[in-house]
Design an enzyme around this catalytic site. Structure first.
Site, PDB file in Angstrom:
ATOM      1  N   ARG A 155      13.121  24.865  30.785  1.00 14.28           N
ATOM      2  CA  ARG A 155      14.527  24.318  31.179  1.00 14.28           C
ATOM      3  C   ARG A 155      15.559  23.525  29.448  1.00 14.28           C
ATOM      4  NH1 ARG A 155      12.013  19.951  34.640  1.00 14.28           N
ATOM      5  NH2 ARG A 155      10.039  21.533  34.589  1.00 14.28           N
ATOM      6  N   LYS A 163      -1.604  23.777  27.839  1.00 16.27           N
ATOM      7  CA  LYS A 163      -2.317  23.980  28.892  1.00 16.27           C
ATOM      8  C   LYS A 163      -3.984  24.362  29.234  1.00 16.27           C
ATOM      9  CE  LYS A 163       1.983  26.692  30.942  1.00 16.27           C
ATOM     10  NZ  LYS A 163       1.545  25.633  32.186  1.00 16.27           N
TER      11      LYS A 163
END
Ligand code: BES
Ligand code: MN
Ligand code: ZN
Length: 482
Positions: free
Chosen positions: A337, A263
């Protein structure tokens, strides 16, 4: 903080030596002979305070009253949301006076929603984070007395609201802790501490046990970090063993750097909040421990860090999940996920009546719904309705989002059964579609709390959401079953 609920008694209120005496005045107020009634009557008669208008009036050391400050607040139109707004404004203004004691009084019986809103607002406003400060300014407020015309229903609401608040505070606390003070092992310790409550057990699995279960997707995320993963299993058994439990699954990424798909630096610190789903599960177990409802609940928390290193999972790697499905990891930043899918597979062993996962899953959900409502994705109409209802009653609302199969198109890949990302469009929904593949036979819901679990900017900090929603859902379920 200690809460005490007492029957309304105007002369006791007049003699209350509290720091702040807060009175909710309604239009139908009939003065009695006590000093407090006198004050309220005077202000209303002179047109200085209108009970309907959303007004507030503050008096310092009013004669014949024992309190330091008297605050009159109108209940406005009487909606819980108004109570929250007005009380929050009044208390924020008075915060600098560092009250130790506060008395809240309702001259006529508040609705359940108004009482809940008042209590949760009190807590929100007075909360102070202290854990990693060397000279902590502590929460000044110690004692809250609530006076109201009482009946049993209101007493029950009070008990539930106080337990919920304590759950919310636990979730805020763990959410706020920096990642080096909230490692997977420390989260597991926090869960173990909850097993002190009656009917509550906790089991913690480490890397070896997780490998033995075949949780290849969860392991792939954890492998880049030196901090070992934990898989936490909490069980609350409030009724017969044979009753199917609700399983809650909380995303516990204690720090999400993005991994190899790293990020940008700006605001990366906020990724310490990426375990707020896990924290909400801890908060729910705190409330369950106190309320002891007649239901069974399982809490599952896959906890790990997502970091780049020479051992990290790489874009393009294919991993095998516990379900047997292979996953191409196209973006290592879509890690939530990956850890949740294995926990969802594990959830099936409890033969649950419902499975709800809670996750700070996607930035796309923040774009879609902002910080007002959590995203709700659900494959069962009754479960969806129950969760939405719980969100409204607890003022911790969510919004139902679609799950059309067409949204799963982008998850197709030539190299595995499924890819972990699709394109940018509908990113919150494609994330949910990925998870749906791993949901078992039981009704399943996914709450994307990326926008609601914490505030950014000057009030940066965890909110404790959606503990309120989840406790309301579970208590409504318990109410239906008895
Ligand atoms: N934890 C983040 C989601 C997130 C991002 C929450 C910003 C709150 C604010 C999650 O693991 C993530 O990085 N998701 C990616 C998914 C993408 C790679 C498909 C995202 O939202 O960018
Ligand atoms: Mn991520
Ligand atoms: Zn994440």
């Amino acid at each position: 903080m200690n809460f005490h609920l007492k029957p309304l008694d105007l002369s006791a209120l007049a003699n209350d030596k509290t720091d702040i005496l807060l009175v909710f005045v309604t239009d139908d107020f009939k003065p009695a002979a006590d000093a407090l009634s006198g004050w309220i009557d005077t202000t209303v008669k002179h047109g200085d305070f209108r009970a309907k208008s959303g007004a507030s009036l503050e008096l310092y050391r009013p004669t014949d009253l024992q309190c330091k400050r008297l605050v009159l607040l109108s209940l406005g139109p009487g909606h819980a949301a108004d109570t929250k707004k007005m009380l929050s404004t009044a208390l924020t203004r008075l915060k600098s006076t560092e009250p130790r004691q506060l008395t809240l009084s309702f001259l006529s019986k508040p609705t359940d929603a108004v009482l809940r809103a008042a209590l949760s607002t009190l807590c929100d406003v007075s909360y102070v984070y202290t854990t990693t400060k060397s000279k902590a300014e502590v929460r000044s407020l110690h004692r809250v007395d609530i006076f109201a015309p009482l009946d049993q229903a209101l007493r029950n609401t009070f008990t539930q609201a106080v337990a919920t608040i304590q759950g919310v505070e636990l979730a805020r606390e763990w959410g706020n802790r920096p990642a080096n003070h909230a490692t997977p092992a420390k989260l597991a310790q926090a869960a173990r501490a909850l097993a002190e409550f009656p009917n509550t057990r906790c089991k913690v699995l480490g890397p070896k046990a997780v490998a033995a279960l075949g949780m290849g997707a969860f392991q792939a995320v954890a492998q880049g970090s030196d901090e070992p993963l934990r898989f936490i299993e909490l069980r609350y058994q409030g009724t017969t063993k044979s009753t199917a439990p609700v399983v809650l699954v909380g995303k516990g990424v204690t720090f999400d750097s993005g991994g190899i798909s790293i990020k940008p630096a700006a605001e990366m610190d906020e990724m310490k909040f990426d375990m707020c789903g896990a924290a909400s599960v801890l908060g729910v177990f705190q409330a369950l421990g106190q309320l002891q409802p007649k239901i069974n609940v399982v809490g599952l928390i896959p906890a790990c860090e997502n970091l780049p290193s020479g051992r990290s999972v790489k874009p393009g790697d294919v991993v095998t999940s516990m379900s047997g499905q292979t996953i191409e990891v196209l973006n290592t930043d879509a890690e939530g996920r990956l850890i949740l899918c294995d926990a969802l597979t594990y959830a099936a062993r409890f033969k649950p009546c419902a499975v709800v996962d809670i996750a700070t899953l996607t930035g796309a959900c923040v774009i879609a719904l902002g910080s007002v409502r959590s995203g709700l994705f659900c494959n069962d109409a009754a479960l969806s309705a129950a969760l939405q209802q719980a969100g409204e009653t607890s003022l911790d609302p969510c919004w139902s989002m679609p799950l059309d199969d067409e949204y799963a198109q982008g998850l197709k890949t030539a190299f595995a059964d499924v890819a972990n990302v699709a394109g940018r469009p509908g990113g919150a929904i494609t994330g949910a579609k990925f998870l749906q593949r791993f949901a078992g036979k039981a009704p399943w819901a996914h709450l994307d709390i990326a926008g609601t679990a914490w505030n950014s900017g000057k009030d940066k900090g965890a909110t404790g959401r959606p503990v309120g929603l989840l406790v309301a859902y579970l208590m409504a379920l318990a109410g239906k079953r008895v």
